[in-house]
Design an enzyme around this catalytic site. Structure first.
Site, short mmCIF file in Angstrom:
data_model
loop_
_atom_site.label_atom_id
_atom_site.label_comp_id
_atom_site.label_asym_id
_atom_site.label_seq_id
_atom_site.Cartn_x
_atom_site.Cartn_y
_atom_site.Cartn_z
N LEU A 1 23.23 -0.23 54.13
CA LEU A 1 22.10 -1.03 53.67
C LEU A 1 21.04 -1.19 54.76
CD1 LEU A 1 21.42 -3.69 51.41
CD2 LEU A 1 21.58 -4.68 53.69
N HIS B 1 8.63 -13.01 47.71
CA HIS B 1 9.20 -12.56 46.43
C HIS B 1 10.52 -13.23 46.07
CE1 HIS B 1 10.51 -9.86 49.67
NE2 HIS B 1 11.64 -9.82 49.03
N HIS C 1 7.53 -8.54 58.14
CA HIS C 1 6.81 -7.29 58.40
C HIS C 1 5.35 -7.43 57.96
CE1 HIS C 1 10.59 -5.73 59.35
NE2 HIS C 1 10.92 -5.17 58.22
N ILE D 1 22.27 2.16 49.93
CA ILE D 1 22.05 0.96 49.11
C ILE D 1 20.60 0.55 49.21
CG2 ILE D 1 22.71 -1.44 48.71
CD1 ILE D 1 25.03 0.48 48.31
N ILE E 1 21.89 -11.02 54.69
CA ILE E 1 22.58 -10.24 53.66
C ILE E 1 23.99 -9.89 54.12
CG2 ILE E 1 22.46 -8.20 52.16
CD1 ILE E 1 19.48 -8.30 52.27
N THR F 1 11.03 -8.55 54.88
CA THR F 1 9.81 -7.88 54.41
C THR F 1 8.58 -8.77 54.62
OG1 THR F 1 11.06 -6.63 52.78
CG2 THR F 1 8.70 -6.88 52.37
N CYS G 1 11.05 6.37 33.00
CA CYS G 1 11.29 7.55 33.83
C CYS G 1 12.77 7.94 33.75
CB CYS G 1 10.88 7.30 35.29
SG CYS G 1 12.01 6.25 36.19
#
Lengths: 354, 354, 354, 354
Positions: free
Chosen positions: A270, A64, A43, A295, A180, A40, A97
């Site tokens: 995934l 993160h 990106h 996933i 991963i 990410t 929610c």
């Protein structure tokens, strides 16, 4: 404080100084000890189509995956204290929610993500809600601890539901050996899988060797002319695998994941695809009575407790550490990005040298 | 052929020669290569209260845990052939009752047990239905292969339902370190348990050392004055264990299994008790929202496939082998029985020397 | 405001005026429209052994089952607004303990209960955390809505785990026809149970008739000389029931719940016992491979969503309404208490007339 | 005996006389009382592409959905007797493959199907293995009993795994109102679904009215310009449905099944597609953390026991009966076929008038 900041809606980012974040009543302030680079982040750096659509907040401190030390806590904070070592569950859920109230916070209807929707961890300090600060064992190496967020995804792929596992003694394929995928192999090994098959794109030696190190019984290069499905079927008494984990986002691998599956088996998806793909639903899913899990994210916080338990195992911890192929200072972030772009790295960890 | 035969309704048994069994259309004849001694065999030998009530057929060749080679197959047999190495699923189910037709053959309403209801394996040859002959990997040591029937019980205790496991990263206690308790520890280790606690009665050094070898993180001697529940609670951040496996049949251990449990946790009960016992259901089960599984037999044949997968793991195989403390010829069966009665043995395996 | 207040550590309570509660940032203030009387309220009124040990806060406004209208919300409240009709999930969980973070809030390590640990609903107004205020369909009769808290217990007993049910087409026994037992029968009917058997203590006509109305196929009076187990076994082709729900807290019923169970079946234990009892674990649980669930509280908030869905069904709603045998003003609370003590009432609902 | 026989590899079939089947030791002979026509029978009649590839045995008596009376049993048969009313589980499994030994007989590796691989039920008599003869309640109308095979598929679609259901109180969509779709609605109603949405192709009034009769809360005509996803989302507080059942085999419906799904929800795919289709896996499955079940066949024999229990419910039985729009003699089979081809029929049942 120093931070890596996306200042404009285009490629790249700047290392600059910004104000240290102020925390609210239910937040904590954490000094960053190690941060790892995620796809990410690439990106966002590259400012690709996804980033252009997804990123609203500019300027943005991104990043993160991390570990750090709590240096300040808000007035209402009770479960974490100054001096605690923490990592972040990066998904900030609304808690009220339908999904949150039925134990599916990871698909909250109003999810906010650290380093995407609010300032992240490529900085000296980061603030976050108390609920998202996961206390680490103080003796855990911050570089390894920074990998827990994607490791949680790996666990989620292997064990998609609470109390529903089907790994012990089973034959499993992992299609795609990015970080991963590699972590999944290590997790499968911890869970008592029987034969583990891994496929890696092209002739990526770094990944193939890491897959072997993680515990794969057979690592197959995904190249033209190699009939992966036949190889795996032959190695499983003709039954095919009980479980396939699709970690590549490659349409060919998606098809193979179903073809190599034993009737009544399970597939976890995934890997994110570039675009819609054609699937033969009859043979892939229906006639086989396959179970398929999409996933995304990690169950909060079951996966974190599972990780905590697994990371007590020195062999597992060493495997996760081995996925870190590079540790570099924050100021060399551009180099870290290109290492990953070259696909010759496992995980790149950034360290607080500015 | 030679066989160990219970000839009269009283203690002991005779080594004698009897006719080799004839097989039916759907049966196989197996030459015994190794047989292990079970607690049930001791009961039959001692002719205790249970045996007096349970055993109908006399004379009876007893024994049921074994491995051997198929030497003849009935006309209707298709899934096993001469030369195959097999062990026995000792529960012969009717296949048509409510339980059999809903995937619970192990609690069939008309169960017949090898070596209890029909002639068993303490002999040169044994006959059994094709469906009960489980094909072993030909390279698996027959002594280890003979342990699969109780190992299946251990797996059933750890994983009582198909696709329902709760072991990965969890803290687990095993109360009682007889052979099946020991096997459970090895299974828990394969499945990625976090901390494993084992308790062994009195000061049984043999069992305590085996428990350590199986992978227990802490082995506690169950003696007066030792507060097992407090020790385990302290070692789990005050949470208590996620799962307790009661393998001893001792009422004190049953109580502890519930006391040490975290709210919402799970208990498996395998150990058979001498008589009814008093339980505080409110605190043991209700206020804790505990889940309790009574364990008897092994799911057919899921547990066998799980074993097959796990036994591919050399470390696991070596642990199971280490539980065999004695290998002796069939003709010394009396010595084997007293070794077990002394509680100074793990598993005793009988070998075909008559 | 008016309130029913326990002013001293002894039997009874006073109707008196007290200050209307002030709310915190994350709390809501609710005007009470209907409150139903629970067994717990009786214990507090009678000041029995349990109450003497459990109740710390005096003076205490007790009562916890209710429905009302939100009249004020704290600054931080986002999911509920003034004018909303709400009921209370009465369990206030800490949100951060091991149980809360693994979807078991109902067994939180630091549970606080409305009307037990803080002021409850037998008053004109009650304050509670936003998270505990469950929005009702505005058209739902407040008297019925006040029954949702115990109805959630009934659902939890029938469906103890998320996505794990075993009711459709199954034979089920409900032992004990107090209000929660009665609700369970209505729930079982909604879920497609095959035959439903209910047992009621003594010759309690009120309860037996209500059990019939709820949809029980057979209602059996639990008196000496009646062989309940045999009756039920005969009515189930000799198989016994698939599921028994123990709702009475009576040791004889607990034993019957296991005796009437088919091998591999399931028992839920909700009824609280007066003291420890003797159980034959071998035959009750182990040899039968029974699954046992201790039931306490309600899964938050899955059970509430399930209720919401079921209460859309007019037939189900009417059945729940039928359990309310008395509606009386708050000022007659003493009469309500004695109606329940007589066991001649279903549910007693208190209405805001002071 | 009379039979409808496919004599050559081309369209149509002949009513002719053939020899009554002889039974083997483990088989039963059944006199046909009612047979219903399945889509598969239409394929065989039309001799479409699928039939040309799939059918090996010619001449073939086809048909497989039925009820009848046992008139003769083989020597080895114990669980069924002469005079018993039975229907057929049409999947004849080998009992020894990996799937059969792990409770997945419905995807046996060597499945043989009645009326496809061996002579079926469009005849005066049919033979089948004892294990495939399911004893009906003698009072059950044979026409209804003949519908159990597809009803089992409906149940399998609604409840794809043993003990795993997610219907009670949930919002569910059924896409496609052919006979199995209609049956699913009736099943959902029995299981306590909250809102049930049904979609039917074009302006098929027969099916739309039947869907309403089965208990659908909203029946939507699937035509251009109708935004089904929006309609359903609006009717579910914006959450979307918890469960979608795809029963049509139409690519547009497959896409809608995912679009209308709440994050973390579940899709069952039963409808068979004409060819591979394009899917946006990211949005359909991955980002939503969807669970997807491919459905084929029925779990043996759990679904049959579930049906048995549900068919005790008169309201459910009447609904299933209402799906039978035509009862005609066997000799009018050609008319039955064209009724179904016109899509103006629910189920067509053939009766033994030759």
């Amino acid at each position: 404080m120093y931070a890596i900041v996306k200042k404009k809606r285009g490629p790249g980012a700047e290392i600059t100084t910004v104000e240290t974040p102020k925390i609210r009543e239910n937040e904590v302030l954490v000094k960053v000890k190690a941060a790892s680079v995620c796809g990410t982040d690439i990106h966002i750096w590259e400012w690709n189509e996804w980033a252009q659509k997804r990123i609203k907040k500019i300027p943005l401190i991104f990043g993160h995956e991390f570990a750090g030390e709590v240096v300040e806590v808000g007035r209402g904070v009770t479960s974490v204290g100054v001096g605690d070592m923490v990592s972040a569950e990066t998904h900030i859920a609304d808690g009220t929610c339908y999904q949150c109230r039925t134990d599916r916070m990871h698909v909250c209807q109003h999810l906010e993500i650290l380093g995407v929707d609010r300032n992240g961890v490529f900085a000296e300090y980061v603030s976050m809600p108390e609920n998202n600060a996961w206390k680490n064992d103080p003796s855990l190496d911050p570089a390894i601890a920074s990998l827990q967020e994607p490791l949680g995804n790996a666990i989620q792929t292997v064990l998609p539901k609470d109390h529903i596992e089907d790994i012990a003694g089973k034959n499993v394929a992992v299609l795609g050996c990015g970080p991963i995928g590699l972590m999944s192999i290590a997790v499968l090994k911890v869970l008592g899988a029987s034969k583990i098959f891994a496929t890696a794109g092209g002739l990526n030696k770094v990944r193939m060797e890491l897959a072997k190190k993680m515990g794969a019984d057979m690592v197959i290069s995904a190249q033209e002319g190699v009939d992966i499905v036949k190889i795996i079927r032959d190695a499983t008494d003709g039954n095919g695998v009980d479980v396939s984990l699709e970690m590549s986002g490659n349409p060919t691998a998606v098809r193979q994941a179903f073809e190599m599956l034993t009737p009544g088996g399970r597939v976890s998806l995934l890997g994110i695809l570039d675009k819609p793909m054609e699937i033969d639903l009859n043979n892939a899913m229906i006639f086989k009575s396959a179970t398929v899990y999409g996933i995304h994210g990690r169950r909060m916080f079951q996966t974190w407790f599972q990780m905590k338990g697994m990371l007590r195992n020195p062999d597992f911890r060493n495997k996760i550490a081995a996925i870190i192929t590079h540790k570099i200072p924050f100021r060399d972030v551009a180099k870290g990005i290109s290492l990953i772009q070259s696909k010759q790295a496992g995980k790149v960890v950034l360290q607080p040298k500015w």
